[in-house]
Scaffold this motif. Structure first.
Motif, short mmCIF file in Angstrom:
data_model
loop_
_atom_site.label_atom_id
_atom_site.label_comp_id
_atom_site.label_asym_id
_atom_site.label_seq_id
_atom_site.Cartn_x
_atom_site.Cartn_y
_atom_site.Cartn_z
N ARG A 147 -32.63 68.21 48.55
CA ARG A 147 -32.33 67.93 49.95
C ARG A 147 -32.31 69.22 50.77
NH1 ARG A 147 -29.79 62.97 50.96
NH2 ARG A 147 -30.77 61.42 49.60
N LEU A 148 -31.73 70.27 50.19
CA LEU A 148 -31.63 71.54 50.91
C LEU A 148 -33.00 72.15 51.13
CD1 LEU A 148 -28.47 73.22 49.33
CD2 LEU A 148 -28.66 71.82 51.39
N ASP B 256 -34.09 73.12 57.19
CA ASP B 256 -34.39 74.45 57.72
C ASP B 256 -33.07 75.22 57.79
OD1 ASP B 256 -35.22 76.70 58.98
OD2 ASP B 256 -35.93 75.72 60.81
N LEU B 257 -32.86 76.12 56.84
CA LEU B 257 -31.60 76.84 56.77
C LEU B 257 -31.48 77.94 57.82
CD1 LEU B 257 -31.10 77.09 52.90
CD2 LEU B 257 -30.32 75.33 54.49
N THR B 258 -32.50 78.08 58.65
CA THR B 258 -32.43 79.04 59.76
C THR B 258 -32.06 78.34 61.07
OG1 THR B 258 -34.80 78.81 60.27
CG2 THR B 258 -34.17 80.50 58.66
N LYS B 259 -31.81 77.04 61.00
CA LYS B 259 -31.54 76.28 62.23
C LYS B 259 -30.06 76.32 62.61
CE LYS B 259 -32.21 71.73 64.37
NZ LYS B 259 -32.69 70.35 64.18
N ILE B 260 -29.82 76.52 63.88
CA ILE B 260 -28.47 76.52 64.44
C ILE B 260 -28.45 75.52 65.60
CG2 ILE B 260 -26.67 77.89 65.57
CD1 ILE B 260 -27.93 80.37 64.27
N THR B 261 -27.42 74.68 65.63
CA THR B 261 -27.33 73.64 66.65
C THR B 261 -26.08 73.83 67.50
OG1 THR B 261 -28.46 72.07 65.19
CG2 THR B 261 -27.25 71.16 67.06
N ILE B 262 -26.27 73.74 68.80
CA ILE B 262 -25.15 73.82 69.75
C ILE B 262 -24.95 72.44 70.35
CG2 ILE B 262 -24.26 74.95 71.83
CD1 ILE B 262 -26.33 77.19 71.31
N SER B 263 -23.71 71.96 70.29
CA SER B 263 -23.38 70.62 70.79
C SER B 263 -22.24 70.73 71.79
CB SER B 263 -22.96 69.70 69.65
OG SER B 263 -23.93 69.69 68.63
N PRO B 264 -22.18 69.82 72.77
CA PRO B 264 -21.06 69.82 73.71
C PRO B 264 -19.80 69.29 73.06
CG PRO B 264 -22.52 67.99 74.16
CD PRO B 264 -23.18 68.79 73.08
N VAL C 164 -20.82 75.16 67.62
CA VAL C 164 -22.01 75.78 67.04
C VAL C 164 -21.98 75.53 65.53
CG1 VAL C 164 -23.31 77.92 66.71
CG2 VAL C 164 -22.00 77.57 68.82
N SER C 165 -23.00 74.88 65.01
CA SER C 165 -23.07 74.59 63.58
C SER C 165 -24.40 75.09 63.03
CB SER C 165 -22.93 73.09 63.31
OG SER C 165 -23.95 72.36 63.96
N ALA C 166 -24.33 75.68 61.82
CA ALA C 166 -25.52 76.22 61.17
C ALA C 166 -25.84 75.39 59.93
CB ALA C 166 -25.31 77.68 60.79
N MET D 178 -23.50 74.47 56.32
CA MET D 178 -23.30 73.12 55.79
C MET D 178 -23.89 72.99 54.39
SD MET D 178 -23.81 70.63 59.09
CE MET D 178 -25.27 71.45 59.74
N ALA D 179 -25.04 73.63 54.17
CA ALA D 179 -25.67 73.58 52.84
C ALA D 179 -24.79 74.26 51.80
CB ALA D 179 -27.03 74.25 52.89
#
Length: 411
Positions: A52-53, A57-65, A260-262, A266-267
């Motif tokens: 699964r890992l 994309d382990l270089t992805k960072i997500t910003i959420s409100p 901010v989550s990477a 999480m992996a």
């Protein structure tokens, strides 16, 4: 005496104490079977997680409100227990972040559920609007037919394989037209089955903003960032938080309105949790081995008492202490060996149920399988024999130290 003699006499002791020996062997079978089965499950879990890992994309960072302390490492808007205030991410946030080092690509995304009609059938599906100029470089999704989105696209879509076949009576193919919220949209690509978002639809954000209710130009549900490499993810995550705190005029974590989550974090958490679970289950299985070891020791002590006169006779005709010791050790080793062989078989049989039970609960599906490495089976066998020998050392030593006269007088 020769070792073949030790083996023959030890086997004779095992055969002539059938019920007691087999009750002892059952304890070893359960213990070894549990350990082998659990370690096999652990290996399969690790393999599944790594699989699964590898798709992530382990270089992805997500910003959420939205933000709470419990949501700092969770994906999605606000994460677990996120705030419900009307917080927005806008072009201003993207502009503030574009100057940071170690950013390869950055884009804003919107999403929503809208009615999608095809062949006179209606279904409510998830639509994600992405920036087609950078999305193809940021996503790990691949197409089984057609193509991904391109910069010149607007009212076109890439659909998941679940949308293409499984929702409508007729399969949706490339270049077919679907109606999204009353607007005709042409399908340009179908995602591979192993990809994420199997029942999702991806569109250029300029087109999606006109089709998703309450969507606005320049306002995003999330912002996705691709770091230049995995090593830069941790430092970039901190830089993003610091930059947004400044640009959004936030002075403390209590006032934060974004998360901010990477993917990398999480992996790592999932991998650590899987390892801890395997260790915990193995510790439980080890208790069965301990019970089996006590059973062997008890059986050997009883055998010594039962065969006290025989030991005296053997010593009287010339058997040495070492001979008596080796006979009883061979007996206990064979109890462990038989238990180990049957335990390996039990572990293999039980583990065949894991793809239908345990791995399904982890989302692995019924197609997952358990693979037995030869070293795992050998380990179970060696462990069983070792437990047998260790458990029989003290009774065998006591038997070897019996004096012939005392042994012959024993009633």
């Amino acid at each position: 005496m020769r070792q073949s003699t030790y083996l023959k006499m030890g086997l004779n002791m095992l055969v002539h104490s059938k019920l007691r020996s087999w009750l002892t062997i059952i304890g070893i079978v359960i213990g070894i079977g549990s350990v082998v089965g659990i370690l096999s499950l652990g290996d399969a879990m690790q393999e599944q997680v790594q699989s699964r890992l590898s798709e992530m994309d382990l270089t992805k960072i997500t910003i959420s409100p939205g933000y709470t302390k419990a949501s700092s490492n969770m994906p999605g808007p606000g994460g677990m227990g996120g705030t419900t205030t009307d917080v927005e991410l806008t072009d201003t946030d993207i502009a503030a972040l574009q100057g940071l080092n170690n950013i390869s690509y950055i884009e804003g995304e919107i999403s929503g559920s809208v009615p999608v009609i095809y062949a006179a059938q209606n279904a409510t599906l998830s639509i994600t609007g992405v920036d087609p100029q950078v999305w193809q470089y940021m996503t790990t999704l691949t197409t089984q037919s057609g193509r991904l989105l391109e910069p010149s696209d607007k009212y076109v879509a890439v659909i998941g394989s679940g949308v293409a076949s499984g929702i409508y009576d007729q399969d949706v193919g490339v270049n077919q037209v679907i109606t999204i919220n009353g607007k005709a949209v042409r399908v340009v690509g179908i995602l591979s089955e192993e990809g994420e978002g199997d029942r999702s639809i991806y569109m250029p954000i300029d087109g999606a903003v006109t089709l998703i209710d309450d969507a606005e130009n320049g306002v995003y549900d999330s912002i996705s960032i691709k770091a230049k490499n995995e090593d830069a993810v941790d430092s970039l995550t901190e830089d993003i938080v610091d930059k947004l705190m400044i640009s959004r005029h936030i002075v403390s974590d209590d006032d934060r309105d974004f998360s901010v989550s990477a993917s990398k974090s999480m992996a790592e958490s999932v991998t650590e949790m899987t390892s801890s679970m395997t260790l915990f289950l193995s510790a439980i299985a080890a208790v069965s081995l301990l019970v089996g070891a006590v059973g062997i020791a008890n059986t050997m002590f009883t055998s010594v008492l039962e065969k006290t006169k025989e030991i005296g006779t053997m010593k009287a005709i010339g058997a040495k202490n070492r001979d008596i010791l080796m006979i009883f050790l061979f007996n206990s080793a064979m109890v462990g060996l038989v238990g180990g062989i049957l335990g390996d078989i039990l572990g293999a049989c039980v583990s065949t149920l894991f793809p239908m039970l345990g791995l399904q609960m982890m989302g692995g599906g019924g197609s997952s399988s358990i693979y037995f490495a030869p070293d795992l089976m050998a380990m179970g066998l060696v462990l069983a024999v070792l437990i047998g020998v260790i458990s029989g050392v003290v009774p065998a030593y006591r038997a070897s130290k019996l004096k012939p006269v005392d042994a012959l007088r024993y009633e």
